[in-house]
Design an enzyme around this catalytic site. Structure first.
Site, PDB file in Angstrom:
ATOM      1  N   SER A  71       0.839  -1.196   0.000  1.00 14.34           N
ATOM      2  CA  SER A  71       0.000   0.000   0.000  1.00 14.34           C
ATOM      3  C   SER A  71       0.873   1.244   0.000  1.00 14.34           C
ATOM      4  O   SER A  71       1.984   1.230   0.526  1.00 14.34           O
ATOM      5  CB  SER A  71      -0.909  -0.006   1.236  1.00 14.34           C
ATOM      6  OG  SER A  71      -1.861   1.033   1.173  1.00 14.34           O
ATOM      7  N   ASP A  72       0.368   2.296  -0.607  1.00 14.44           N
ATOM      8  CA  ASP A  72       1.062   3.578  -0.577  1.00 14.44           C
ATOM      9  C   ASP A  72       0.031   4.684  -0.726  1.00 14.44           C
ATOM     10  O   ASP A  72      -1.061   4.457  -1.264  1.00 14.44           O
ATOM     11  CB  ASP A  72       2.113   3.679  -1.684  1.00 14.44           C
ATOM     12  CG  ASP A  72       3.142   4.744  -1.358  1.00 14.44           C
ATOM     13  OD1 ASP A  72       4.015   4.473  -0.514  1.00 14.44           O
ATOM     14  OD2 ASP A  72       3.055   5.847  -1.920  1.00 14.44           O
ATOM     15  N   GLN A  73       0.381   5.866  -0.246  1.00 20.53           N
ATOM     16  CA  GLN A  73      -0.583   6.965  -0.226  1.00 20.53           C
ATOM     17  C   GLN A  73       0.077   8.284  -0.592  1.00 20.53           C
ATOM     18  O   GLN A  73       1.234   8.522  -0.258  1.00 20.53           O
ATOM     19  CB  GLN A  73      -1.191   7.078   1.170  1.00 20.53           C
ATOM     20  CG  GLN A  73      -2.292   8.124   1.286  1.00 20.53           C
ATOM     21  CD  GLN A  73      -2.843   8.185   2.697  1.00 20.53           C
ATOM     22  OE1 GLN A  73      -2.158   8.584   3.619  1.00 20.53           O
ATOM     23  NE2 GLN A  73      -4.092   7.777   2.860  1.00 20.53           N
TER      24      GLN A  73
END
EC number: 3.6.1.-
Length: 199
Positions: A71-73
């Site tokens: 995951s990355d944001q």
């Protein structure tokens, strides 16, 4: 009930780990060693999707038996990508810029099961409309919450909510860094029972 394959979170984020613990998904955390630099002129959507996939793939190479979550944001204000501030001064600057504005948080999520040949990924948007924030409020918030490791310089699960006028999106967990609803879709597609015996 069939035994669940190992679940690995390719992250060192305590926030993402806490989300998985809240929904009782037994997992191991193995941080992925990937270059997180953004390519020149790379759209934020493409950037978070690429990194989510890269993190999951990097760990899946070592653990092909497991379902690996990456995951990355990124926080986006207009054309500007707001990263993790890293310092109080930078956090105050980001919040001053966001004051009275709408910031879109784009969270990429990927699930890779190398042994099963499955790869799934998506980007989940979530919009935060900030109140008009004065300098004192910003300074007090940053001093109390220390959101130096958070994209956009706030923690929505803490005092950060006082900064918001309203929020829009399909999954508030995306704001914390892991869109659980989309993740559940991916895990179910892999035949992973979400509610089962805990190990």
């Amino acid at each position: 009930m069939a035994e669940r394959p190992p679940l690995i979170l390719a992250s060192r984020s305590p926030y993402r780990r806490a989300l998985l613990e809240q929904v009782r998904l037994p997992h191991e955390a193995i941080p992925a060693d990937v270059d997180e630099s953004r390519h020149p002129d790379e759209p934020a959507h493409d950037y978070v999707l690429r990194l989510a996939r890269a993190k999951a793939e990097a760990v899946a190479e070592r653990r092909p038996d497991a379902l690996v979550i990456g995951s990355d944001q990124a926080a986006v204000l207009g054309e500007r990508v707001l990263g993790k501030p890293g310092s109080e001064a930078r956090a105050r600057e980001q919040l001053a810029t966001a004051s009275g504005q709408c910031v879109t948080f784009l969270t990429g999520v990927a699930v890779v099961h190398a042994a099963g040949g499955r790869r799934q990924s998506d980007v989940v948007p979530y919009r935060v409309h900030f109140r008009d924030l004065d300098e004192t409020t910003i300074a007090r918030y940053v001093a109390l919450e220390q959101p130096l490791d958070c994209a956009g310089s706030f923690k929505s699960e803490g005092l950060g909510a006082v900064l918001f006028q309203r929020m829009e999106g399909s999954d508030p967990n995306a704001l914390i860094g892991l869109p659980l609803i989309r993740l559940f879709d991916f895990l179910l597609a892999c035949g992973y029972p979400l509610i089962g015996s805990e190990e």
